[in-house]
Write an enzyme that holds these catalytic residues in place. Structure first.
Site, PDB file in Angstrom:
ATOM      1  N   GLU A 101       1.151  -0.963  -0.381  1.00 51.39           N
ATOM      2  CA  GLU A 101      -0.060  -0.273  -0.535  1.00 51.39           C
ATOM      3  C   GLU A 101       1.217   1.467   0.431  1.00 51.39           C
ATOM      4  O   GLU A 101       2.041   1.390   0.225  1.00 51.39           O
ATOM      5  CB  GLU A 101      -0.946   0.342   0.989  1.00 51.39           C
ATOM      6  CG  GLU A 101      -1.716   0.648   1.679  1.00 51.39           C
ATOM      7  CD  GLU A 101      -3.105   1.120   0.623  1.00 51.39           C
ATOM      8  OE1 GLU A 101      -2.807   1.755  -0.193  1.00 51.39           O
ATOM      9  OE2 GLU A 101      -4.057   1.864   0.675  1.00 51.39           O
ATOM     10  N   ASP A 105      -2.839   6.467   6.440  1.00 51.31           N
ATOM     11  CA  ASP A 105      -2.948   7.749   7.198  1.00 51.31           C
ATOM     12  C   ASP A 105      -4.431   7.346   8.114  1.00 51.31           C
ATOM     13  O   ASP A 105      -3.563   7.577   9.154  1.00 51.31           O
ATOM     14  CB  ASP A 105      -3.908   8.280   5.668  1.00 51.31           C
ATOM     15  CG  ASP A 105      -4.753   9.841   6.600  1.00 51.31           C
ATOM     16  OD1 ASP A 105      -3.467  10.544   7.402  1.00 51.31           O
ATOM     17  OD2 ASP A 105      -5.315  10.390   5.411  1.00 51.31           O
TER      18      ASP A 105
HETATM   19  P1  IMP Z   1      -6.829   5.919   5.191  1.00 51.87           P
HETATM   20  O1  IMP Z   1      -7.927   5.139   5.110  1.00 51.87           O
HETATM   21  O2  IMP Z   1      -7.212   7.527   5.896  1.00 51.87           O
HETATM   22  O3  IMP Z   1      -5.678   5.171   5.610  1.00 51.87           O
HETATM   23  O4  IMP Z   1      -6.445   6.340   4.021  1.00 51.87           O
HETATM   24  C1  IMP Z   1      -5.362   5.629   2.510  1.00 51.87           C
HETATM   25  C2  IMP Z   1      -5.536   6.387   1.515  1.00 51.87           C
HETATM   26  O5  IMP Z   1      -5.087   8.035   1.182  1.00 51.87           O
HETATM   27  C3  IMP Z   1      -4.251   5.978   1.550  1.00 51.87           C
HETATM   28  O6  IMP Z   1      -4.162   4.377  -0.046  1.00 51.87           O
HETATM   29  C4  IMP Z   1      -4.098   7.266  -0.251  1.00 51.87           C
HETATM   30  O7  IMP Z   1      -4.526   6.365  -1.493  1.00 51.87           O
HETATM   31  C5  IMP Z   1      -4.710   8.695   0.812  1.00 51.87           C
HETATM   32  N1  IMP Z   1      -4.349   9.218   1.288  1.00 51.87           N
HETATM   33  C6  IMP Z   1      -3.735   9.570   2.660  1.00 51.87           C
HETATM   34  N2  IMP Z   1      -2.951  10.527   2.921  1.00 51.87           N
HETATM   35  C7  IMP Z   1      -2.484  11.030   1.806  1.00 51.87           C
HETATM   36  C8  IMP Z   1      -1.070  11.434   1.405  1.00 51.87           C
HETATM   37  O8  IMP Z   1      -1.156  12.903   1.914  1.00 51.87           O
HETATM   38  N3  IMP Z   1      -1.597  12.270   0.372  1.00 51.87           N
HETATM   39  C9  IMP Z   1      -1.781  11.225  -0.837  1.00 51.87           C
HETATM   40  N4  IMP Z   1      -2.737  10.410  -0.609  1.00 51.87           N
HETATM   41  C10 IMP Z   1      -3.211  10.611   0.483  1.00 51.87           C
HETATM   42 MG    MG Z   2      -4.444   3.687  -1.156  1.00 55.71          MG
END
Ligand code: IMP
Ligand code: MG
Length: 181
Positions: A101, A105
């Site tokens: 991955e 975030d």
């Molecule tokens: P989560 O579900 O909040 O952990 O988000 C994860 C997904 O959000 C990642 O696989 C990315 O595709 C996108 N994402 C989260 N933070 C960033 C960032 O700083 N830049 C670009 N994409 C991000």
């Molecule tokens: Mg992603």
């Protein structure tokens, strides 16, 4: 001159640093999976360059597949709503699976993917993430291989996008706030 450079406030990891770290992770995987034939599952689209470089740092026989999910739309914060857009084709039953991955975030996407893959009854499951934002986690989540930790800034490049742009930047940098506000 890269025409996108002016949208970046700081370069966090340049090409050399990324490649050096990926070689280290590849060597770790080579020794952890010695004698096995893992299935590496890349999460599209953000993980496409990372996966491409990582698999060339792995010297074991292996299989590669992709999973596409949608989580963010065009925004910069997690919706927590994950949808499968492209399913895994390889049968993961009794296989040693490594999920690749781009960035964690809130952790919600990766947790969803892990739960989803476990349902296919793999022999083992590990996760490999290029970037981790530890301060942003909304759930308790851990990974087996991590490239780098970053702060809460929005980062782009090396596969990571904002509204589908910047994926082709060869480095990882912080996107200027004026570009997404
Ligand atoms: P989560 O579900 O909040 O952990 O988000 C994860 C997904 O959000 C990642 O696989 C990315 O595709 C996108 N994402 C989260 N933070 C960033 C960032 O700083 N830049 C670009 N994409 C991000
Ligand atoms: Mg992603």
């Amino acid at each position: 001159m890269n025409l996108m450079n002016c949208d970046i406030s700081a370069v966090l990891f340049d090409e050399r640093r990324i490649q050096t770290r990926i070689r280290e992770i590849g060597q770790q995987i080579n020794s952890d999976y010695d004698g096995k034939v893992p299935v590496v599952v890349g999460v599209l689209k953000g993980g496409f360059l990372f996966l491409g470089d990582l698999v060339r740092a792995i010297t074991l026989p292996m299989e590669i597949d992709f999973l596409a999910i949608s989580s963010y739309g065009a925004g910069t914060s997690s919706s927590g709503v994950v949808k499968i857009r492209k399913d895994i084709d390889i049968d993961l039953t009794d296989r040693d699976v490594i999920i690749v991955e781009d960035i964690v975030d809130s952790g919600l996407s990766l947790q969803y993917i892990k739960d989803y893959v476990w349902k296919h009854k793999p022999a083992s499951l590990r996760t490999c993430v290029l970037l981790d934002k530890p301060e942003a986690h909304k759930i308790e989540i851990s990974f087996d291989y991590v490239g780098f930790e970053v702060g809460n800034e929005f980062v782009v490049g090396y596969g990571l996008d904002y509204a589908e742009r910047y994926r082709n930047l060869p480095y990882i940098g912080i996107l200027k706030e004026e570009c997404y506000t």
